[in-house]
Design a protein around this motif. Structure first.
Motif, short mmCIF file in Angstrom:
data_model
loop_
_atom_site.label_atom_id
_atom_site.label_comp_id
_atom_site.label_asym_id
_atom_site.label_seq_id
_atom_site.Cartn_x
_atom_site.Cartn_y
_atom_site.Cartn_z
N ILE A 347 2.05 6.87 0.77
CA ILE A 347 0.67 6.82 1.27
C ILE A 347 0.01 8.18 1.11
O ILE A 347 0.56 9.21 1.48
CB ILE A 347 0.65 6.38 2.75
CG1 ILE A 347 1.32 5.00 2.89
CG2 ILE A 347 -0.78 6.33 3.27
CD1 ILE A 347 0.71 3.90 2.04
N PHE A 355 -3.11 -0.54 5.01
CA PHE A 355 -2.26 -0.92 3.88
C PHE A 355 -2.08 -2.43 3.95
O PHE A 355 -1.75 -2.98 5.01
CB PHE A 355 -0.91 -0.20 4.00
CG PHE A 355 0.13 -0.66 3.00
CD1 PHE A 355 0.29 0.03 1.80
CD2 PHE A 355 0.95 -1.73 3.28
CE1 PHE A 355 1.27 -0.37 0.89
CE2 PHE A 355 1.92 -2.13 2.37
CZ PHE A 355 2.07 -1.45 1.17
N SER A 411 -1.26 3.17 8.46
CA SER A 411 -0.39 4.16 7.84
C SER A 411 -1.06 5.52 7.86
O SER A 411 -2.28 5.62 8.01
CB SER A 411 -0.04 3.76 6.40
OG SER A 411 -1.23 3.63 5.63
N GLY A 439 -4.51 -0.21 -0.67
CA GLY A 439 -4.55 0.81 0.36
C GLY A 439 -4.55 2.19 -0.25
O GLY A 439 -4.86 2.37 -1.44
N CYS A 440 -4.17 3.18 0.54
CA CYS A 440 -4.12 4.58 0.06
C CYS A 440 -2.77 4.84 -0.60
O CYS A 440 -2.01 5.70 -0.17
CB CYS A 440 -4.34 5.54 1.22
SG CYS A 440 -5.93 5.33 2.04
N ILE A 441 -2.48 4.09 -1.64
CA ILE A 441 -1.16 4.19 -2.27
C ILE A 441 -1.22 5.18 -3.42
O ILE A 441 -2.15 5.16 -4.22
CB ILE A 441 -0.63 2.82 -2.74
CG1 ILE A 441 -1.62 2.12 -3.67
CG2 ILE A 441 -0.35 1.95 -1.54
CD1 ILE A 441 -1.12 0.80 -4.20
#
Length: 841
Positions: A347, A355, A411, A439-441
């Motif tokens: 993350i 997420f 997350s 998401g913030c992946i």
């Protein structure tokens, strides 16, 4: 929602009749793809749109403003997919005033002949049981995995009537209706009339919601005077989702994934399960029901909203518009013997609120319409972060009913989230699935456990089962510390770059029949005639865009190991920009590539991009696999193969890699350790044995221990995210194992970093540290030692009188290492025995 510019997709539309004049096409069954909008019209009984229902729905899906001579424009907007064309199947009988659908294979087959693979149906069979209509539609989509049916949920939900949904197929998207943005409490509230779930066997219905109250769309008129009218119902919501499904299909077919911009080399045909997964994953929670008796509370996965309101911008990456990054996997097959498939996501920072991971599979139809549980093949989805497992669809355990499963997690940057898909039970031999994650992946390759540092990875990302290279120097050099003399003169690897000449072997940059052929990767062998150190290379890269190149290596031929990642070592990754066809693209001397090859041995190399996209230019060879392709006096390059999927699928004919190899020729030292698990930037440790032992070949010396006290402050256990401290050996020692003081009894992954020299000089500079390895452990609890279970990779040599820094942390940057504020100063003596000293850090 953002429409994608360009491209034409087709939809099969099924409803009551619509006004064929509105879309400028006379009634006909034949396909006429050159026409502006209606490429096929099949009227089973007649061609009359008595109430404008079908025309209104069709306008929502694919309406576009009339332009040109004879257009009287009195319309407000385009439909959801204005570039799409329509094949219409008219099932209404005006004289009898009823709907008379044909078998799915007949209706859908006619649409497929016109090129239509998304079907919009704003009608239903009645009742929430698994009907024959649901069963036959499921059967068709099981047999035709690219075909998607979108159906309305029904308009029988007033006064929160449960089980009022009229369509409950497993493989269709069943759509409920929200208010429009200007209607009542707005689009974040379910419309009172929208039918409620669940299905008769307890599955989540509706699947997704979209605005369906007070929708303006096309009105049936004569001539070309386009007009609008306002209608309400789930009949109005379903076409909006069908139009969105067309955009999702186009997104992948035009190559928008994974970059968020159109890239031809990334084009692929998505399955219907992937399209559903994107839409389900996008669902935003509704605030409640705007009912006739007031507001009814509603939460995701309940009978009112299902997975929420569609919002594609929260599930697809469009460069400059989205807040999220995404990862997708499509058509991944599982059997009853398949091990769980795990994906790891690091993350990063972004504006995404959560997420989200969504698993969808096209399930086999249930042969019974009275099934108590209608699912046939069962898969399970879970998400895990910081040792906490989240089950899908708001449940506290596995979902045993739905073939659509979603997990949502909060997350923080630095977290590593594990998404796991496992087989519960399959009635069929295989079951493909699709996965969408948003998401913030930041992870480049979610099938490999990530670090929490988004920089060029160190060799800790190399598979745990790793080939033994018996000739690597004791200090694999970085760009800044490559040896100034040959290793035979300086076995301890002094810290300047070699004065030996850099030699190149270039292959030709070929095309076939004046066409550049690209692949997802190349595997090929190198046969050195002399001892060489490969330090840099150029590749032949087609597209002038940024991608991340991976280079894998093994001692031994690629052939026989092409399907087994554990037999390869990941040397590193490098972000590069393609030079274009007919030009060499440098990988810019990354340092981590330094790779030693001994004369007379065979070495396999494997190059690919982390997102498995095409772009490496290769050419089908006239020679056989492993025949000589290019050589000079030092080295030979052999013909290899082009990969189609990472360690999974390859072109049948041999292919030649194209590029340059850049290397030094020298004599290796007679004694060198095999330390492939130590990162590229490594301190000079002058006494390491010629073969650092594995667990099975360590010396038969006694194992000694130095234990610290397990303390606390004022009867309170204090935890930290990590510890940096120094060790001062009094004798030459090899550190092989350790226990830590771990507070929480949950699984976490411990990292151990080392350096020669004090931690104080390098506390902010990761490049000065070496990651020895990672180990999954379960905490023993406060006041107890937690063993890291003798992992083997910890074997680390320390010389008497030198200073060594150690750094311990968890990969998700969470707390849990029990530490205590010291009464002494930094680097004061904390614990010792006759062999070693531990200092305050």
């Amino acid at each position: 929602m953002y429409a994608l510019a360009g491209g034409v997709k087709k939809i099969l539309f099924q409803s009551k009749e619509y006004d064929i004049n509105h879309f400028t096409h006379s009634a006909r069954q034949a396909v006429q793809s050159n026409l502006r909008k209606i490429v096929q019209y099949y009227g089973k009984y007649d061609e009359i749109d008595g109430d404008g229902h079908g025309t209104h729905c069709a306008g929502t899906v694919a309406g576009s403003l009339c332009t040109g001579d004879g257009c009287a424009i009195n319309t407000k907007a385009d439909g959801i997919a204005p570039g799409a064309k329509i094949a219409f199947y008219d099932i209404h009988h005006s004289d009898i005033d009823g709907l008379y659908p044909d078998k799915a294979s007949v209706m859908f087959g006619l649409g497929i002949a016109a090129g239509a693979y998304i079907h919009s149906a704003s009608w239903g069979s009645g009742g929430n049981r698994y009907s024959n209509l649901d069963r036959t539609w499921d059967e068709f989509m099981w047999d035709n995995r690219n075909y998607l049916g979108v159906m309305s949920a029904g308009n029988y939900g007033s006064f929160d009537q449960p089980a009022s949904v009229v369509n409950v197929g497993k493989n269709s998207l069943i759509v409920g209706a929200t208010n429009n943005y200007s209607k009542g409490l707005g689009q974040n509230y379910l419309a009172d009339f929208s039918s409620r779930g669940p299905s008769g066997d307890g599955r989540i219905k509706p699947d997704i919601c979209a605005p369906g109250a007070s929708i303006f769309s096309a009105k049936n008129t004569l001539g070309r005077a386009c007009q609008n009218e306002e209608l309400s119902g789930t009949s109005m919501a379903a076409p909006g989702v069908a139009g969105a499904a067309l955009l999702v299909r186009q997104y992948f077919m035009d190559g928008f994934y994974p970059s968020g911009t159109r890239v031809e080399e990334n084009q692929f045909l998505p399955s219907q399960a992937l399209i559903r997964a994107v839409i389900i994953n996008s669902g935003k929670a509704l605030a409640g029901v705007d009912g006739v008796r007031g507001i009814t509370e509603s939460v995701p996965y309940d009978i009112h909203q299902g997975f929420g309101r569609i919002s594609l911008i929260d599930s697809l990456l469009l460069r400059g518009k989205s807040k999220v990054n995404i990862y997708v996997d499509d058509r991944m097959e599982m059997t009853n013997k398949s091990p769980p498939k795990k994906y790891y996501f690091l993350i990063d920072n972004c504006d995404a609120p959560y997420f989200s991971a969504t698993l969808v599979w096209t399930d086999k139809e249930n042969r019974s319409t009275s099934c108590a549980s209608c699912i046939v093949n069962r898969l399970d989805l879970t998400g895990e972060v910081n040792g906490i497992i989240t089950y899908p669809n708001g449940l506290t355990g596995p979902d045993v009913k739905n073939n659509v499963q979603r997990v949502r997690l909060k997350s923080t940057p630095g977290d590593v989230i594990t998404v796991k898909i496992s087989v519960a039970n399959l009635a069929e031999s295989t079951q493909p699935f699709s996965l969408v994650v948003s998401g913030c992946i930041a992870t480049l390759d979610p099938t490999t456990t990530p670090t929490n540092a988004p920089i060029t990875p160190d060799p800790s990302s190399v598979p745990t089962v790793q080939p033994s290279f018996n000739f690597q120097p004791s200090s694999p050099p970085s760009k800044s510390n490559r040896p100034s003399r040959t290793p035979s003169e300086a076995p301890n690897a002094p810290s300047t770059k070699p004065s030996l000449a850099l030699v190149e072997l270039s292959t030709s940059l070929e095309s076939k029949d004046d066409m550049w052929s690209t692949a997802r990767g190349n595997m090929f062998n190198i046969l050195p005639k002399k001892n060489i150190r490969l330090t840099d290379m150029d590749i032949h890269r087609y597209y002038k865009m940024t991608k991340v190149l991976e280079i894998w290596a093994r001692k031994g031929s690629w052939k026989g190991a092409q399907y087994d990642q554990s037999k390869w070592s990941l040397l590193g990754r490098q972000e590069i920009v393609g030079g274009g066809a007919g030009k060499y693209t440098s990988i810019n001397d990354p340092g981590w590539l330094d790779f030693d090859m001994a004369a007379g041995e065979v070495y396999g190399l494997y190059l690919r991009f982390t997102n498995n996209s095409k772009g490496l230019i290769t050419v089908a060879s006239k020679g056989s696999q492993n025949s000589l392709y290019a050589q000079n006096e030092d080295i030979q390059i052999m013909t290899g193969v082009a990969s189609k999927k990472h360690f999974a699928d390859y072109e049948s004919e041999p292919h030649n890699w194209q590029g340059k190899l850049k290397y030094h020729v020298f004599k290796f030292p007679t004694k060198e350790p095999s330390r492939t698990s130590i990162p590229t930037v490594q301190p000079s440790i002058q006494f390491q044995p010629s073969s650092p032992p594995s667990i099975s070949n360590r010396p038969s010396l006694a194992l000694f221990e130095l234990s610290t006290t397990l303390e606390r402050n004022n009867d309170m256990w204090s935890t930290a995210r990590g510890n940096m401290f120094n060790i001062l050996p009094k004798k030459n020692i090899r550190l092989t194992d350790m226990d830590i003081h771990r507070f929480y009894s949950v699984k976490k992954v411990l990292e151990i970093w080392v350096r020669k020299g004090s931690w104080e000089e390098a506390r902010y500079d990761q490049s000065k540290w070496n990651l020895l390895g990672r180990q999954e452990i379960v905490g023993g609890g406060a006041g107890k030692y937690t063993s890291i279970n003798d992992p083997g990779w910890l074997d680390f040599d320390m010389a008497a009188g030198e200073v060594y820094g150690l750094y311990l942390r968890f990969t998700n940057n969470s707390k849990g290492l029990i530490t205590v504020a010291s009464k002494g100063s930094q680097n004061s003596l904390y614990a010792q025995n006759e062999d070693i000293q531990i200092m305050t850090g």
